[in-house]
Write a protein that holds these residues in place. Structure first.
Motif, PDB file in Angstrom:
ATOM      1  N   THR A 131       0.826  -1.210   0.000  1.00 44.68           N
ATOM      2  CA  THR A 131       0.000   0.000   0.000  1.00 44.68           C
ATOM      3  C   THR A 131       0.857   1.254   0.000  1.00 44.68           C
ATOM      4  O   THR A 131       0.589   2.209  -0.735  1.00 44.68           O
ATOM      5  CB  THR A 131      -0.926   0.005   1.233  1.00 44.68           C
ATOM      6  OG1 THR A 131      -1.788  -1.135   1.182  1.00 44.68           O
ATOM      7  CG2 THR A 131      -1.760   1.279   1.271  1.00 44.68           C
ATOM      8  N   VAL A 132       1.902   1.265   0.821  1.00 45.80           N
ATOM      9  CA  VAL A 132       2.800   2.414   0.882  1.00 45.80           C
ATOM     10  C   VAL A 132       3.474   2.625  -0.470  1.00 45.80           C
ATOM     11  O   VAL A 132       3.549   3.740  -0.989  1.00 45.80           O
ATOM     12  CB  VAL A 132       3.858   2.224   1.986  1.00 45.80           C
ATOM     13  CG1 VAL A 132       4.924   3.315   1.904  1.00 45.80           C
ATOM     14  CG2 VAL A 132       3.204   2.236   3.356  1.00 45.80           C
ATOM     15  N   GLY A 133       3.964   1.550  -1.068  1.00 47.01           N
ATOM     16  CA  GLY A 133       4.622   1.652  -2.357  1.00 47.01           C
ATOM     17  C   GLY A 133       3.687   2.177  -3.434  1.00 47.01           C
ATOM     18  O   GLY A 133       4.083   3.017  -4.263  1.00 47.01           O
ATOM     19  N   ARG A 134       2.454   1.705  -3.423  1.00 47.03           N
ATOM     20  CA  ARG A 134       1.469   2.161  -4.418  1.00 47.03           C
ATOM     21  C   ARG A 134       1.163   3.652  -4.252  1.00 47.03           C
ATOM     22  O   ARG A 134       1.060   4.399  -5.233  1.00 47.03           O
ATOM     23  CB  ARG A 134       0.195   1.328  -4.290  1.00 47.03           C
ATOM     24  CG  ARG A 134      -0.845   1.652  -5.353  1.00 47.03           C
ATOM     25  CD  ARG A 134      -1.913   0.570  -5.431  1.00 47.03           C
ATOM     26  NE  ARG A 134      -2.551   0.329  -4.134  1.00 47.03           N
ATOM     27  CZ  ARG A 134      -2.368  -0.778  -3.426  1.00 47.03           C
ATOM     28  NH1 ARG A 134      -1.557  -1.728  -3.869  1.00 47.03           N
ATOM     29  NH2 ARG A 134      -2.993  -0.943  -2.285  1.00 47.03           N
ATOM     30  N   GLN A 135       1.034   4.097  -3.006  1.00 49.90           N
ATOM     31  CA  GLN A 135       0.781   5.518  -2.758  1.00 49.90           C
ATOM     32  C   GLN A 135       1.948   6.386  -3.234  1.00 49.90           C
ATOM     33  O   GLN A 135       1.746   7.458  -3.820  1.00 49.90           O
ATOM     34  CB  GLN A 135       0.533   5.750  -1.267  1.00 49.90           C
ATOM     35  CG  GLN A 135      -0.803   5.251  -0.763  1.00 49.90           C
ATOM     36  CD  GLN A 135      -1.962   5.992  -1.412  1.00 49.90           C
ATOM     37  OE1 GLN A 135      -1.927   7.203  -1.595  1.00 49.90           O
ATOM     38  NE2 GLN A 135      -2.993   5.242  -1.781  1.00 49.90           N
ATOM     39  N   LEU A 136       3.163   5.921  -2.984  1.00 51.31           N
ATOM     40  CA  LEU A 136       4.340   6.661  -3.441  1.00 51.31           C
ATOM     41  C   LEU A 136       4.358   6.773  -4.963  1.00 51.31           C
ATOM     42  O   LEU A 136       4.613   7.851  -5.521  1.00 51.31           O
ATOM     43  CB  LEU A 136       5.611   5.967  -2.955  1.00 51.31           C
ATOM     44  CG  LEU A 136       5.930   6.093  -1.466  1.00 51.31           C
ATOM     45  CD1 LEU A 136       6.960   5.054  -1.051  1.00 51.31           C
ATOM     46  CD2 LEU A 136       6.438   7.498  -1.152  1.00 51.31           C
ATOM     47  N   ARG A 137       4.080   5.671  -5.634  1.00 55.10           N
ATOM     48  CA  ARG A 137       4.097   5.682  -7.103  1.00 55.10           C
ATOM     49  C   ARG A 137       2.993   6.563  -7.669  1.00 55.10           C
ATOM     50  O   ARG A 137       3.236   7.362  -8.593  1.00 55.10           O
ATOM     51  CB  ARG A 137       3.943   4.257  -7.629  1.00 55.10           C
ATOM     52  CG  ARG A 137       3.912   4.176  -9.162  1.00 55.10           C
ATOM     53  CD  ARG A 137       3.854   2.728  -9.633  1.00 55.10           C
ATOM     54  NE  ARG A 137       2.718   2.021  -9.087  1.00 55.10           N
ATOM     55  CZ  ARG A 137       1.461   2.111  -9.572  1.00 55.10           C
ATOM     56  NH1 ARG A 137       1.196   2.908 -10.601  1.00 55.10           N
ATOM     57  NH2 ARG A 137       0.489   1.408  -9.015  1.00 55.10           N
ATOM     58  N   LEU A 138       1.775   6.452  -7.133  1.00 56.25           N
ATOM     59  CA  LEU A 138       0.661   7.240  -7.639  1.00 56.25           C
ATOM     60  C   LEU A 138       0.898   8.737  -7.463  1.00 56.25           C
ATOM     61  O   LEU A 138       0.601   9.541  -8.361  1.00 56.25           O
ATOM     62  CB  LEU A 138      -0.643   6.825  -6.940  1.00 56.25           C
ATOM     63  CG  LEU A 138      -1.175   5.423  -7.281  1.00 56.25           C
ATOM     64  CD1 LEU A 138      -2.379   5.090  -6.416  1.00 56.25           C
ATOM     65  CD2 LEU A 138      -1.555   5.345  -8.763  1.00 56.25           C
ATOM     66  N   ARG A 139       1.456   9.123  -6.329  1.00 55.93           N
ATOM     67  CA  ARG A 139       1.717  10.551  -6.095  1.00 55.93           C
ATOM     68  C   ARG A 139       2.838  11.059  -6.999  1.00 55.93           C
ATOM     69  O   ARG A 139       2.788  12.185  -7.490  1.00 55.93           O
ATOM     70  CB  ARG A 139       2.058  10.787  -4.623  1.00 55.93           C
ATOM     71  CG  ARG A 139       0.847  10.669  -3.706  1.00 55.93           C
ATOM     72  CD  ARG A 139       1.145  11.053  -2.279  1.00 55.93           C
ATOM     73  NE  ARG A 139      -0.080  11.064  -1.503  1.00 55.93           N
ATOM     74  CZ  ARG A 139      -0.934  12.077  -1.433  1.00 55.93           C
ATOM     75  NH1 ARG A 139      -0.677  13.190  -2.105  1.00 55.93           N
ATOM     76  NH2 ARG A 139      -2.024  12.002  -0.718  1.00 55.93           N
TER      77      ARG A 139
END
Length: 281
Positions: free
Chosen positions: A24-32
């Motif tokens: 989840t953290v990785g996905r949020q970083l990528r999306l932002r």
């Protein structure tokens, strides 16, 4: 070692909660990052890590360091949302079994601990703990040593709780004499024990080697009691070391621990004994 060279830790494959958090953290970083139109290479330069590490973190293959999240929050103008993930990410950095133990310790109001082989982990200095981890065979990897060391030191926050739990330790004399890691490491460890014994709610007792009776020969003992009256215990001599909550099993552990305490030196005698060892080290 610079930050961009330092590898992130991997999540344990069987740690379902940890895997989900890091994904989840990785996905949020990528999306932002993508929402700002920033390429991975540009972002990597901004946060001071390699592009390869950025991809590994964004794909959930590596646990980001706290500083990484702080820098990412600033670079991506996340308003503190990414930095706020540090608490859960920090928990994932610790092995699953250690995390579960720390969570139980954090809720306990009374703890009884006896380790016949080493000075208990909650009482270990970083130098002593590292020496023990490096002695393990088959050997831990450097990453595993750092991970277990960080987890062990983090558990010591239990002494800072307010109100603090009542904690009783019984230490074997031989563990206080054997210079694991070297004489200087042992000396600092003894100094730490002398100070720990002065903490409110902490009682240290030493089981002398010349004691003719010993109720702890079957192995270590852990008993944790909670505010609601429940308890959990563990010992290799009871159901192969699995945590137990049944009253009949807890009674056995409490009986053995009570006998060990009665056979050991009193807390005051133990303090004097540790000070004597310090003078001879």
């Amino acid at each position: 070692m610079s930050e961009e060279e330092e590898p992130g830790w991997e999540v344990e494959p069987d740690d379902e909660w940890g895997v989900a958090v890091i994904a989840t953290v990785g996905r949020q970083l990528r999306l932002r990052r993508e929402a700002l139109g920033m390429r991975a290479a540009e972002f990597a330069r901004a946060v001071g890590y390699s592009e390869d590490m950025v991809y590994k973190i964004e794909s959930g293959k590596r646990i980001p360091r706290p500083e990484y999240l702080d820098k990412a929050d600033k670079v991506l103008d996340a308003g503190g949302l990414l930095s706020a993930m540090k608490e859960d990410v920090e928990k994932v950095r610790y092995p699953k079994k250690v995390r579960a133990l720390a969570e139980r310790e954090a809720k306990a109001v009374e703890i009884k601990l006896y380790d016949p082989l080493n000075i208990h982990g909650l009482l270990q200095t970083p130098e002593y703990a590292r020496a023990l981890l490096l002695m393990r065979r088959p050997a831990y990897s450097s990453e595993e040593v750092e991970r277990f060391l960080s987890a062990r030191m983090a558990r010591k926050s239990i002494f800072e709780r307010d109100p603090a739990p009542e904690i009783s330790f019984v230490l074997e004399e031989w563990t206080l004499r054997r210079p694991l890691g070297g004489r200087e490491v042992l000396r600092r460890q003894l100094e730490h024990l002398a100070m720990a014994g002065q903490l409110r709610g902490v009682e240290l007792q030493v089981m002398p080697m010349d004691c003719e009776e010993h109720a702890g020969l079957a192995g270590g003992i852990e008993v944790l009691k909670f505010a609601d009256g429940s308890a959990v215990g563990r010992s290799p001599a009871v159901v192969n070391g699995r945590p137990v909550e049944e009253p009949r099993h807890l009674r056995i552990l409490e009986l053995r621990y009570g006998s060990i305490r009665a056979q050991a030196l009193t807390p005051r005698e133990s303090t004097t004994f540790i000070e004597h060892l310090l003078g001879a080290t």
